[in-house]
Design an enzyme around this catalytic site. Sequence first.
Site, PDB file in Angstrom:
ATOM      1  N   ASN A 146      45.335  43.664  40.091  1.00 39.54           N
ATOM      2  CA  ASN A 146      45.369  44.825  40.991  1.00 39.54           C
ATOM      3  C   ASN A 146      46.677  44.775  41.767  1.00 39.54           C
ATOM      4  OD1 ASN A 146      44.949  46.791  42.896  1.00 39.54           O
ATOM      5  ND2 ASN A 146      43.309  45.719  43.986  1.00 39.54           N
ATOM      6  N   LYS A 192      47.936  46.940  43.663  1.00 42.65           N
ATOM      7  CA  LYS A 192      47.881  47.641  44.960  1.00 42.65           C
ATOM      8  C   LYS A 192      49.113  48.541  45.128  1.00 42.65           C
ATOM      9  CE  LYS A 192      44.942  44.004  46.629  1.00 42.65           C
ATOM     10  NZ  LYS A 192      44.423  43.243  47.738  1.00 42.65           N
ATOM     11  N   HIS A 250      37.213  49.570  45.903  1.00 38.39           N
ATOM     12  CA  HIS A 250      37.939  48.399  46.408  1.00 38.39           C
ATOM     13  C   HIS A 250      37.851  48.393  47.934  1.00 38.39           C
ATOM     14  CE1 HIS A 250      41.101  45.703  47.597  1.00 38.39           C
ATOM     15  NE2 HIS A 250      40.952  45.148  46.405  1.00 38.39           N
ATOM     16  N   GLU A 255      39.842  47.935  50.190  1.00 34.56           N
ATOM     17  CA  GLU A 255      40.885  48.654  50.941  1.00 34.56           C
ATOM     18  C   GLU A 255      40.614  50.152  50.957  1.00 34.56           C
ATOM     19  OE1 GLU A 255      44.050  46.639  48.900  1.00 34.56           O
ATOM     20  OE2 GLU A 255      43.380  44.815  49.913  1.00 34.56           O
ATOM     21  N   GLU A 293      34.048  40.815  45.854  1.00 35.94           N
ATOM     22  CA  GLU A 293      35.241  40.446  46.619  1.00 35.94           C
ATOM     23  C   GLU A 293      34.891  40.398  48.101  1.00 35.94           C
ATOM     24  OE1 GLU A 293      39.068  41.633  44.469  1.00 35.94           O
ATOM     25  OE2 GLU A 293      38.248  43.499  45.206  1.00 35.94           O
ATOM     26  N   GLY A 304      43.438  38.792  50.199  1.00 37.49           N
ATOM     27  CA  GLY A 304      44.798  38.742  50.743  1.00 37.49           C
ATOM     28  C   GLY A 304      44.957  37.787  51.920  1.00 37.49           C
ATOM     29  N   SER A 362      41.925  36.154  46.893  1.00 37.85           N
ATOM     30  CA  SER A 362      42.844  35.010  46.933  1.00 37.85           C
ATOM     31  C   SER A 362      42.700  34.058  45.748  1.00 37.85           C
ATOM     32  CB  SER A 362      42.698  34.251  48.255  1.00 37.85           C
ATOM     33  OG  SER A 362      43.001  35.113  49.343  1.00 37.85           O
TER      34      SER A 362
HETATM   35  P1  PGA Z   1      44.021  39.073  46.559  1.00 37.57           P
HETATM   36  O1  PGA Z   1      43.402  40.534  46.298  1.00 37.57           O
HETATM   37  O2  PGA Z   1      43.960  38.339  45.252  1.00 37.57           O
HETATM   38  O3  PGA Z   1      45.449  39.328  47.009  1.00 37.57           O
HETATM   39  O4  PGA Z   1      43.193  38.442  47.610  1.00 37.57           O
HETATM   40  C1  PGA Z   1      42.284  40.713  45.481  1.00 37.57           C
HETATM   41  C2  PGA Z   1      41.918  42.175  45.464  1.00 37.57           C
HETATM   42  O5  PGA Z   1      42.081  42.824  46.490  1.00 37.57           O
HETATM   43  O6  PGA Z   1      41.470  42.718  44.441  1.00 37.57           O
END
Ligand code: PGA
Length: 260
Positions: A11, A13, A99, A101, A171, A177, A217
């Site tokens: 992803n 983003k 997601h 976000e 998640e 993140g 992460s």
């Molecule tokens: P990250 O993001 O690996 O940077 O924690 C995962 C995601 O948001 O799908």
Amino acid sequence: MPDRRPLIGGNWKMNTTRESAEALATAVVKGLAADVAETCDVALFPPFPYLQVVRQCVGSAPVQVGGQDVSGHEEGAFTGQTSARMLLDLGCTMTLVGHSERRHGLNESDEVLNRKVRMALASGLDVMLCVGETLEEREAGHSEQVVAKQVSAGLEGVTKADLERLSIAYEPVWAIGTGRTAAPEDAQSMHARIRADLENQYDARSATSVRIVYGGSVKPANADSILAQPDVDGGLIGGASLDAGGFLDIVRAAASVEAS
Ligand code: PGA
């Protein structure tokens, strides 16, 4: 993993430029060994403006390209939205829905997300539905109820047949993140719980077939222990997917768990 091929998604983003997206996709495709691709499914979720260029870089390689989001509407006066048909038109085969976000960052409700899930599946896209609890919900001991509700509401009206084209990404919001990852046993226990809920909502056969991937992460250094959990069927990778070498290390880790 009973009959479930691992799936690793990248992803991206709101990162990359046209040039770096092209370079990243090319590096992933070039570095993906045939034996690994035979064992593990790989998907890339670039920003919308670069879907076409990434799709072209992928060509006939065994890498799916998907949207980071999709509209719950078919077409019309929905400024800024992207329809499932448009994604298909560009050669995408998948989309993320819900997601964190968007769910938490943009307040997308279970109802809105369910509409997106149903529209995408009805249009012919595979869907990865993302779920996960916030830190406050975890600390209050509500993680399981919160995730169970996100799954059941997100899948409302989804038939058993359509469920075959759906995967779930667990998640935990506090792990995205942040550099914090769920302990492998905690991820396993939530994945097992989601599978048990799917069995109640559908049946044992469907629940056993759905891929449940972990996100938050995941990096090459921690991938092995998370991916080794029996109900963890892959990963959704954010930050670490922006580096082709690291992303491919995670894909290899998933393939070797599957092969062992
Ligand atoms: P990250 O993001 O690996 O940077 O924690 C995962 C995601 O948001 O799908």
